[in-house]
Every structure is written in structure tokens, then in C-alpha cells.
Design a protein around this motif. Structure first.
Motif, short mmCIF file in Angstrom:
data_model
loop_
_atom_site.label_atom_id
_atom_site.label_comp_id
_atom_site.label_asym_id
_atom_site.label_seq_id
_atom_site.Cartn_x
_atom_site.Cartn_y
_atom_site.Cartn_z
N ASP A 163 0.84 -1.20 0.00
CA ASP A 163 0.00 0.00 0.00
C ASP A 163 0.87 1.25 0.00
OD1 ASP A 163 1.04 -0.10 2.52
OD2 ASP A 163 -0.87 -0.22 3.57
N GLY A 164 0.21 2.41 0.00
CA GLY A 164 0.95 3.66 -0.07
C GLY A 164 1.89 3.89 1.11
N SER A 165 1.46 3.46 2.28
CA SER A 165 2.29 3.65 3.47
C SER A 165 3.58 2.84 3.38
CB SER A 165 1.49 3.23 4.71
OG SER A 165 2.30 3.30 5.88
N LEU A 166 3.49 1.59 2.94
CA LEU A 166 4.68 0.75 2.82
C LEU A 166 5.61 1.29 1.74
CD1 LEU A 166 6.27 -1.73 3.64
CD2 LEU A 166 4.93 -3.08 2.01
N CYS A 167 5.05 1.78 0.64
CA CYS A 167 5.88 2.36 -0.42
C CYS A 167 6.70 3.52 0.10
CB CYS A 167 5.00 2.82 -1.58
SG CYS A 167 4.25 1.49 -2.54
N LEU A 168 6.05 4.42 0.86
CA LEU A 168 6.77 5.56 1.43
C LEU A 168 7.85 5.11 2.40
CD1 LEU A 168 3.89 8.13 2.06
CD2 LEU A 168 5.75 8.34 0.42
N GLN A 169 7.54 4.09 3.20
CA GLN A 169 8.52 3.59 4.17
C GLN A 169 9.74 2.99 3.46
OE1 GLN A 169 6.59 0.87 6.86
NE2 GLN A 169 5.08 2.39 7.52
N LEU A 170 9.51 2.23 2.40
CA LEU A 170 10.62 1.61 1.68
C LEU A 170 11.50 2.65 1.00
CD1 LEU A 170 8.81 -1.47 0.06
CD2 LEU A 170 10.29 -1.44 2.08
N VAL A 171 10.88 3.63 0.36
CA VAL A 171 11.66 4.68 -0.30
C VAL A 171 12.41 5.52 0.74
CG1 VAL A 171 11.50 6.80 -1.66
CG2 VAL A 171 10.21 4.78 -2.35
N SER A 172 11.75 5.86 1.85
CA SER A 172 12.40 6.65 2.91
C SER A 172 13.57 5.89 3.51
CB SER A 172 11.38 7.00 4.00
OG SER A 172 10.33 7.77 3.48
N THR A 173 13.40 4.58 3.69
CA THR A 173 14.49 3.76 4.22
C THR A 173 15.70 3.78 3.27
OG1 THR A 173 12.94 2.30 5.36
CG2 THR A 173 15.16 1.44 4.95
N SER A 174 15.44 3.73 1.98
CA SER A 174 16.53 3.76 1.00
C SER A 174 17.31 5.07 1.11
CB SER A 174 15.97 3.59 -0.42
OG SER A 174 15.29 2.37 -0.55
N TRP A 175 16.59 6.20 1.14
CA TRP A 175 17.26 7.50 1.21
C TRP A 175 17.97 7.70 2.55
CZ3 TRP A 175 18.30 10.91 -2.54
CH2 TRP A 175 17.60 10.81 -3.74
N MET A 176 17.35 7.28 3.65
CA MET A 176 17.98 7.45 4.96
C MET A 176 19.24 6.59 5.09
SD MET A 176 16.40 9.80 6.46
CE MET A 176 17.26 9.63 8.03
N THR A 177 19.21 5.39 4.51
CA THR A 177 20.40 4.54 4.53
C THR A 177 21.54 5.19 3.75
OG1 THR A 177 19.00 2.57 4.64
CG2 THR A 177 21.31 2.25 4.01
N GLY A 178 21.22 5.76 2.59
CA GLY A 178 22.23 6.46 1.81
C GLY A 178 22.78 7.67 2.53
N LEU A 179 21.91 8.43 3.19
CA LEU A 179 22.34 9.63 3.92
C LEU A 179 23.24 9.26 5.09
CD1 LEU A 179 22.17 12.69 4.32
CD2 LEU A 179 20.10 12.31 5.69
N LEU A 180 22.88 8.22 5.83
CA LEU A 180 23.68 7.79 6.98
C LEU A 180 25.06 7.30 6.53
CD1 LEU A 180 23.90 7.23 10.01
CD2 LEU A 180 22.86 4.98 9.59
N THR A 181 25.08 6.48 5.49
CA THR A 181 26.35 5.97 4.97
C THR A 181 27.26 7.10 4.50
OG1 THR A 181 25.23 3.94 4.26
CG2 THR A 181 27.40 4.38 3.31
N SER A 182 26.68 8.03 3.76
CA SER A 182 27.45 9.16 3.25
C SER A 182 28.01 10.02 4.37
CB SER A 182 26.57 10.01 2.32
OG SER A 182 27.23 11.19 1.93
N THR A 183 27.20 10.28 5.39
CA THR A 183 27.64 11.13 6.49
C THR A 183 28.80 10.51 7.26
OG1 THR A 183 25.38 12.01 6.74
CG2 THR A 183 26.89 12.30 8.60
N VAL A 184 28.70 9.20 7.54
CA VAL A 184 29.73 8.53 8.32
C VAL A 184 31.07 8.52 7.59
CG1 VAL A 184 30.45 6.33 9.33
CG2 VAL A 184 28.11 7.13 9.63
#
Length: 339
Positions: A163-184
Motif C-alpha cells: 500500500d501507499g504507506s509501505l511504499c513511502l517507508q521503503l523509499v524513505s528507508t533507501s534515502w535514509m540509509t544512503g544519507l547515513l552511509t554518506s555522512t559517516v
């Protein structure tokens, strides 16, 4: 009674001087690093080809931007594309637009002006965004494979699960993982000292060419980079591999030939993109570097930094009847408005 000094506890003057000199040199090294200018050699060893390379990469950049923006607009305005699969595809197009724009404009400028320099700050920013977009793409491709797994292997429950909620969670998880990796990893790199020479044998600020210029101890940075690279690639690649194994097994069990072709056609485009992206990453970062492969690594790097963003909209649109139909409807609608 006066206090008696224990002169044996006082370090010799030469040691104190060496400590002060070392500290002063370290401070100078940091100041030099923050104000230094790197030279991106890239493909600049053939000046006679600069105009040709400029025209070629400019066309690639234009095709990539136009193709990805078309997909973004189609998904945003056409009700037929308000589905999980096209929601992920729109995010992939946004990501690819940012990805190629992080690298190509500076390279195009160097071909046009002959200026190969990039500031220390610009190099760190380019590297940080490269890790952000690269890690995000690894996880986003995995989320897209999981979406295809649910659509083909669990079709009756697909709409309730994705559903729409899971789609947003999956996309947000992808971006947050990239942001965390880049920052570290960027926080570790900015602590390094660069003493020259400042020539990077690459067309963008990649990790290992930059680390080779540091006069600091980079052992810890390499360990951290390897660990983060493992987390950025192996888990999403494993999820992608498992998803497609399940998809292939499900397709093979289908009795109808038409059903098998329809199911396989929905994931063929994504599988081509995954193969191009991960295949080029393996050639650059997994295969041991040799003198013969060092020059080829720059060529392989073009696949996941430049060619993949250009090919993605072509692959998805040319192999997708819905996208071609939507483009035809939009073109006809635009023609009717202006005529």
C-alpha cells in the motif's frame, strides 16, 4: 624548605620541540588540505579529443535529464501510473537525475575550458553526494525487486501488502540509509591530511583515488569504508537475488505460456538495470586492481555513474507498452492544445 624539582620527570627539550613541531606540521597539513585544489585527470590525457568527448557526454547528459524528467512527469500527472511500481520508478528517475548531475556538469566544464581543478570542499561534497545516491540506488533497486516479487508471487495479496504507506517507508528507508552511509564515511575522510601531489587519476572524486593522496594513516578509513560498502551493497543485492529467484521459480510453475511471458515482461527491464548497475560496481570495487585494470576502471565507472542514468528511461519506456501509450497520449494532447 624549598621544593626540589625532579629533573628526571621533565622531558628533554628536544622531545618537547619535536612534539611542538609535529603538532604544528599537523595543523599546517590540515590547513593545506582544506585550502588545496585537486586535479581530476580523468580522460584528459588526449586534448585533441576534448571537443568530441564534450559533445558525446553533453548528449548523454541531455538524454538522461530529458528521459528521466519525462518519466517523473508522466507518473506525476497520469492516473494510470499511480501504482507502487511506477512510484518506485519515479523515485529511481529522481535519483538518477541527481546522480548524473553530481558528476557530469563539472566534467563537461573541464572539457570546454581545460580547467581540471576541483577544490577540496567541492571534492568532499561530490564524494558525499556520490555515496548518498549510490547507496540509495542499491537499496531502491532492492525495494523494486521486492515489489515485483509481491506482484508475481503473491498477486492476490499484492494491493493489500504494497500500500501507499509501505511504499513511502521503503523509499524513505533507501534515502535514509544512503544519507547515513554518506555522512559517516565523509566524516572520516575530512579528518585526513593531504600533502600532495594533488592529482586524482579519475573523472570524479572517488574513494580510493582520493585516499591514495593522503599522507595520513588511512588504515581505519579503509576498514570503515569496506564495512560501509558491504552494508550498502551486499544486503540489497542479496534481497534482489532472492526476490528474482522466487520470481523465476514462480514463472516456471505457471501453466500458461501467455501468463509466463506477461509475468516475465514486468520484471525484465528492472533485471537489465540491476545487471548493468551491479556488474559495473563489481568490476570497479571487487576485482583486484592492477596496472592494466586501473585505466579500465574509469571506463567501467562510466556505466554506473553516466550510462545507467541515461539507459534507465530508455529501457523502461521502450520495453513498456503503458509508458509508450502514455507518451503518445500526452503528445497528442499537447498537439491538440497548440493546434
Amino acid at each position: 624548605m624549598g621544593h626540589e624539582w625532579n629533573t628526571s620527570e621533565i622531558p628533554p627539550l628536544s622531545i618537547l620541540e619535536n612534539d611542538l613541531i609535529s603538532h604544528h606540521q599537523a595543523e599546517i597539513g590540515r590547513n593545506q588540505s582544506s585550502s588545496s585544489v585537486f586535479i581530476l585527470l580523468g580522460f584528459q590525457n588526449r586534448p585533441e579529443l576534448w571537443i568530441f568527448l564534450f559533445v558525446m557526454f553533453l548528449n548523454i547528459y541531455a538524454l538522461s535529464i530529458v528521459g528521466n524528467l519525462l518519466i517523473i512527469l508522466l507518473v506525476a500527472v497520469d492516473q494510470h501510473f499511480h501504482t507502487p511500481m511506477y512510484f518506485f520508478l519515479m523515485n529511481l528517475s529522481i535519483l538518477e537525475t541527481c546522480y548524473i548531475s553530481n558528476i557530469l556538469p563539472r566534467m563537461l566544464g573541464s572539457f570546454l575550458t581545460g580547467d581540471l581543478s576541483i577544490s577540496y570542499g567541492g571534492c568532499m561534497i561530490q564524494w558525499g553526494f556520490f555515496v548518498l545516491f549510490g547507496t540509495t540506488e542499491c537499496y531502491l533497486l532492492a525495494m523494486m525487486s521486492y515489489d515485483r516479487y509481491l506482484a508475481i508471487c503473491k498477486p492476490l495479496h499484492y494491493m493489500s501488502l504494497m500500500d501507499g504507506s509501505l511504499c513511502l517507508q521503503l523509499v524513505s528507508t533507501s534515502w535514509m540509509t544512503g544519507l547515513l552511509t554518506s555522512t559517516v564515511i565523509t566524516c572520516f575522510i575530512v579528518q585526513l591530511t593531504f600533502c600532495g601531489p594533488y592529482e586524482i587519476d579519475h573523472f570524479f572524486c572517488d574513494l580510493y583515488p582520493v585516499l591514495n593522496l593522503s599522507c595520513s594513516d588511512v588504515y581505519i578509513v579503509r576498514i570503515v569504508a569496506f564495512f560501509l560498502a558491504f552494508l550498502a551493497t551486499v544486503p540489497p543485492f542479496t534481497l534482489t537475488l532472492i526476490s528474482y529467484l522466487c520470481i523465476i521459480l514462480t514463472i516456471l510453475r505457471m501453466k500458461s505460456q501467455a501468463a509466463r511471458q506477461k509475468a516475465f515482461s514486468t520484471c525484465t527491464s528492472h533485471l537489465i538495470v540491476v545487471t548493468l548497475f551491479y556488474g559495473s560496481l563489481v568490476m570497479v570495487y571487487v576485482v583486484p586492481e592492477t596496472d592494466r585494470l586501473r585505466e579500465l576502471n574509469k571506463t567501467f565507472s562510466l556505466f554506473y555513474t553516466v550510462l545507467t542514468p541515461m539507459l534507465n528511461p530508455l529501457i523502461y519506456s521502450l520495453r513498456n507498452r503503458e509508458v509508450k501509450a502514455a507518451l503518445f497520449r500526452s503528445t497528442r494532447r499537447f498537439h491538440n492544445r497548440i493546434s
